[in-house]
Design a protein around this motif. Structure first.
Motif, PDB file in Angstrom:
ATOM      1  N   LEU A   1       0.926  -1.092  -0.036  1.00 50.29           N
ATOM      2  CA  LEU A   1      -0.126  -0.112   0.131  1.00 50.29           C
ATOM      3  C   LEU A   1       0.921   1.250   0.085  1.00 50.29           C
ATOM      4  CD1 LEU A   1      -2.799  -1.077   2.486  1.00 50.29           C
ATOM      5  CD2 LEU A   1      -2.871  -1.177  -0.139  1.00 50.29           C
ATOM      6  N   LEU A   2       2.018   1.177   0.770  1.00 51.75           N
ATOM      7  CA  LEU A   2       2.838   2.406   0.627  1.00 51.75           C
ATOM      8  C   LEU A   2       3.420   2.565  -0.951  1.00 51.75           C
ATOM      9  CD1 LEU A   2       4.652   1.839   4.064  1.00 51.75           C
ATOM     10  CD2 LEU A   2       3.398   3.784   3.393  1.00 51.75           C
ATOM     11  N   ARG A   3       3.714   1.328  -1.417  1.00 45.86           N
ATOM     12  CA  ARG A   3       4.326   1.324  -2.732  1.00 45.86           C
ATOM     13  C   ARG A   3       3.209   2.021  -3.730  1.00 45.86           C
ATOM     14  NH1 ARG A   3       5.249  -3.760  -6.665  1.00 45.86           N
ATOM     15  NH2 ARG A   3       5.701  -2.549  -8.579  1.00 45.86           N
ATOM     16  N   LEU A   4       1.972   1.662  -3.410  1.00 44.28           N
ATOM     17  CA  LEU A   4       0.856   2.111  -4.231  1.00 44.28           C
ATOM     18  C   LEU A   4       0.711   3.640  -4.113  1.00 44.28           C
ATOM     19  CD1 LEU A   4      -1.604   1.917  -6.187  1.00 44.28           C
ATOM     20  CD2 LEU A   4      -2.936   1.340  -4.018  1.00 44.28           C
ATOM     21  N   LEU A   5       0.874   4.133  -2.789  1.00 41.30           N
ATOM     22  CA  LEU A   5       0.914   5.689  -2.520  1.00 41.30           C
ATOM     23  C   LEU A   5       1.993   6.446  -3.216  1.00 41.30           C
ATOM     24  CD1 LEU A   5      -0.169   7.806  -1.080  1.00 41.30           C
ATOM     25  CD2 LEU A   5       1.000   7.411   1.041  1.00 41.30           C
ATOM     26  N   SER A   6       3.079   5.870  -3.276  1.00 38.05           N
ATOM     27  CA  SER A   6       4.457   6.171  -4.065  1.00 38.05           C
ATOM     28  C   SER A   6       3.897   6.445  -5.391  1.00 38.05           C
ATOM     29  CB  SER A   6       5.439   5.485  -3.644  1.00 38.05           C
ATOM     30  OG  SER A   6       6.625   6.044  -4.390  1.00 38.05           O
ATOM     31  N   ILE A   7       3.421   5.424  -6.067  1.00 39.07           N
ATOM     32  CA  ILE A   7       3.147   5.295  -7.438  1.00 39.07           C
ATOM     33  C   ILE A   7       2.143   6.624  -7.754  1.00 39.07           C
ATOM     34  CG2 ILE A   7       2.108   4.078  -9.206  1.00 39.07           C
ATOM     35  CD1 ILE A   7       3.101   1.563  -8.121  1.00 39.07           C
ATOM     36  N   ILE A   8       1.096   6.764  -7.127  1.00 41.10           N
ATOM     37  CA  ILE A   8       0.187   7.748  -7.212  1.00 41.10           C
ATOM     38  C   ILE A   8       0.670   9.143  -7.089  1.00 41.10           C
ATOM     39  CG2 ILE A   8      -1.894   8.862  -6.181  1.00 41.10           C
ATOM     40  CD1 ILE A   8      -2.949   5.827  -5.546  1.00 41.10           C
ATOM     41  N   GLU A   9       1.676   9.402  -6.060  1.00 41.99           N
ATOM     42  CA  GLU A   9       2.311  10.830  -6.006  1.00 41.99           C
ATOM     43  C   GLU A   9       3.194  11.130  -6.979  1.00 41.99           C
ATOM     44  OE1 GLU A   9       2.051  10.711  -0.903  1.00 41.99           O
ATOM     45  OE2 GLU A   9       3.977  10.132  -1.896  1.00 41.99           O
ATOM     46  N   SER A  10       3.659   9.922  -7.611  1.00 45.00           N
ATOM     47  CA  SER A  10       4.498  10.225  -8.899  1.00 45.00           C
ATOM     48  C   SER A  10       3.854  10.744 -10.245  1.00 45.00           C
ATOM     49  CB  SER A  10       5.367   9.099  -9.199  1.00 45.00           C
ATOM     50  OG  SER A  10       4.512   7.875  -9.724  1.00 45.00           O
ATOM     51  N   LEU A  11       2.691  10.727 -10.180  1.00 44.67           N
ATOM     52  CA  LEU A  11       1.895  10.930 -11.354  1.00 44.67           C
ATOM     53  C   LEU A  11       1.553  12.261 -11.551  1.00 44.67           C
ATOM     54  CD1 LEU A  11      -1.035   8.081 -11.000  1.00 44.67           C
ATOM     55  CD2 LEU A  11       0.828   8.170 -12.583  1.00 44.67           C
ATOM     56  N   SER A  12       1.409  13.080 -12.798  1.00 49.06           N
ATOM     57  CA  SER A  12       1.239  14.367 -13.026  1.00 49.06           C
ATOM     58  C   SER A  12      -0.661  14.344 -13.158  1.00 49.06           C
ATOM     59  CB  SER A  12       1.699  14.832 -14.113  1.00 49.06           C
ATOM     60  OG  SER A  12       1.093  13.775 -15.101  1.00 49.06           O
ATOM     61  N   ALA A  13      -1.306  13.579 -12.942  1.00 48.53           N
ATOM     62  CA  ALA A  13      -2.626  13.705 -12.929  1.00 48.53           C
ATOM     63  C   ALA A  13      -3.313  14.602 -11.899  1.00 48.53           C
ATOM     64  CB  ALA A  13      -3.319  12.055 -12.897  1.00 48.53           C
ATOM     65  N   SER A  14      -4.522  15.161 -12.315  1.00 47.48           N
ATOM     66  CA  SER A  14      -4.924  15.689 -11.076  1.00 47.48           C
ATOM     67  C   SER A  14      -6.145  14.787 -10.313  1.00 47.48           C
ATOM     68  CB  SER A  14      -5.785  16.895 -11.822  1.00 47.48           C
ATOM     69  OG  SER A  14      -6.984  16.483 -12.936  1.00 47.48           O
ATOM     70  N   LYS A  15      -6.462  13.732 -10.962  1.00 45.37           N
ATOM     71  CA  LYS A  15      -7.547  12.934 -10.212  1.00 45.37           C
ATOM     72  C   LYS A  15      -7.049  11.462 -10.748  1.00 45.37           C
ATOM     73  CE  LYS A  15     -12.565  12.448  -9.400  1.00 45.37           C
ATOM     74  NZ  LYS A  15     -13.946  13.069  -9.590  1.00 45.37           N
ATOM     75  N   VAL A  16      -7.002  10.418  -9.509  1.00 44.64           N
ATOM     76  CA  VAL A  16      -6.891   8.999  -9.722  1.00 44.64           C
ATOM     77  C   VAL A  16      -7.976   8.269  -9.135  1.00 44.64           C
ATOM     78  CG1 VAL A  16      -5.124   7.167  -9.403  1.00 44.64           C
ATOM     79  CG2 VAL A  16      -4.401   9.680  -9.753  1.00 44.64           C
ATOM     80  N   TYR A  17      -8.326   7.323  -9.843  1.00 42.61           N
ATOM     81  CA  TYR A  17      -9.363   6.464  -9.437  1.00 42.61           C
ATOM     82  C   TYR A  17      -8.805   5.155  -9.136  1.00 42.61           C
ATOM     83  CZ  TYR A  17     -13.206   9.584 -11.312  1.00 42.61           C
ATOM     84  OH  TYR A  17     -14.128  10.325 -11.578  1.00 42.61           O
ATOM     85  N   VAL A  18      -8.878   4.545  -7.795  1.00 42.63           N
ATOM     86  CA  VAL A  18      -8.255   3.307  -7.292  1.00 42.63           C
ATOM     87  C   VAL A  18      -9.219   2.308  -6.850  1.00 42.63           C
ATOM     88  CG1 VAL A  18      -6.434   2.502  -5.553  1.00 42.63           C
ATOM     89  CG2 VAL A  18      -6.268   4.641  -6.584  1.00 42.63           C
TER      90      VAL A  18
END
Length: 246
Positions: free
Chosen positions: A208-225
Motif C-alpha cells: 500500500l505504501l508502494r501504491l501511494l508512492s506510485i500515485i504521488e509520482s503521477l502528474s494527474a489531477s485525479k486518480v481512481y483506485v
C-alpha cells in the motif's frame, strides 16, 4: 491531486449503506453482466450521499463474444455472433446506448471497457476498435480501456489508439503503468503474482505504501483506485486510511 478509493462492485458487510459510509466511490459491475434497469440505477444514485462517485463497467455485449464464460451471469440474455469484440453491429452499438444511459442514470463520469485476452490485436480487431470509438456519442463521458492478452505486447499500437480516441489506459499499477499521461488516471487492482490476476492476494502494508508512492509520482489531477480482490473491502479501507494520514 484527488484520489477516489473504492472497490469493483459494492463489497463488505452491511450492503450499500455501509459501503456509502466507508468510501466515496464505486465501480459498478452489474452493468457489465446485464442491463440493469435504469430505475434501479437512479435509486442507487439517489440513496448515495452527496459527493459520492459512480463509475461503471461497460456492458459485455460490446466487448465479450458469445463464447465468453461471463455470459453465464447474464440472466436470460442469449448472446449472438454479433456481440463482442467491438464489432460494428447493431447489437454492439445498442450495448453502448444502454451503457451511456446507465452512466447518465448514475451521474457517472467514467466508463471502463475491459476486453478478454481472446480479443487480440488483429487487423480486424484494430479496425473494430477504431470504428467503435469513432462512431459512438460519448458526450462528456471519460472513457477508459483495460486491454489484456497480446495487446500488452504492442505498446506502440496501444498508445496510438489511446491518443487518437482520447482514452484512459486502465491498468493495475503493480503490473504496468499507463502508456499515456492524462488528467485522470484509473487503476484496477487484481492482486499481485500468478499471472494477470491473483484475486486471493491480500495487500501488505508495504504494498500500500508502494501504491501511494506510485500515485504521488503521477502528474494527474485525479486518480481512481479500485480494488478487485477477495479482500477488496478491507484492503481499500486500509489504503483510504493510509491516504488520510498523509
Amino acid at each position: 491531486m484527488e484520489v477516489v478509493v473504492g472497490t469493483c462492485g459494492f463489497s463488505g458487510k452491511g450492503g450499500r449503506r455501509n459501503y456509502y459510509n466507508s468510501f466515496r466511490g464505486v465501480e459498478v459491475q452489474e452493468t457489465f453482466y446485464r442491463p440493469v434497469p435504469l430505475e434501479t440505477l437512479r435509486r442507487w444514485r439517489s440513496e448515495a450521499p452527496e459527493g459520492f462517485e459512480f463509475t461503471l463497467k461497460a456492458f459485455q455485449g460490446i466487448t465479450h463474444p458469445a463464447s465468453s464464460p461471463t455470459w453465464r451471469r447474464a440472466k436470460g440474455i442469449k448472446p449472438t455472433e454479433n456481440h463482442g469484440f467491438f464489432r460494428p453491429t447493431r447489437e454492439v452499438f445498442e450495448g453502448w446506448e444502454y451503457t451511456r444511459s446507465a452512466a447518465q442514470a448514475l451521474d457517472a463520469s467514467v466508463v471502463v471497457f475491459q476486453t478478454p485476452p481472446s480479443f487480440g490485436p488483429t487487423e480486424e480487431n484494430v479496425s473494430n476498435v477504431d470504428t467503435f470509438f469513432s462512431k459512438i456519442d460519448r458526450g462528456s463521458l471519460t472513457l477508459g480501456w483495460e486491454p489484456r492478452g497480446e495487446w500488452l505486447n504492442r505498446p506502440e499500437l496501444l498508445e496510438g489508439i489511446f491518443k487518437k480516441h482520447h482514452l484512459i489506459h486502465v491498468v493495475d499499477p503493480f503490473r504496468r503503468m499507463p502508456l499515456v499521461e492524462s488528467k485522470v488516471q484509473y487503476f484496477r487492482l487484481h492482486g499481485i503474482g500468478r499471472g494477470e490476476v491473483n484475486y486471493s492476494y491480500k495487500y501488505t502494508e508495504e504494498d500500500l505504501l508502494r501504491l501511494l508512492s506510485i500515485i504521488e509520482s503521477l502528474s494527474a489531477s485525479k486518480v481512481y483506485v479500485f480494488f478487485n480482490n477477495i479482500q477488496m473491502f478491507q484492503d481499500a479501507l486500509r489504503f483510504k486510511e493510509l491516504l488520510e494520514r498523509r
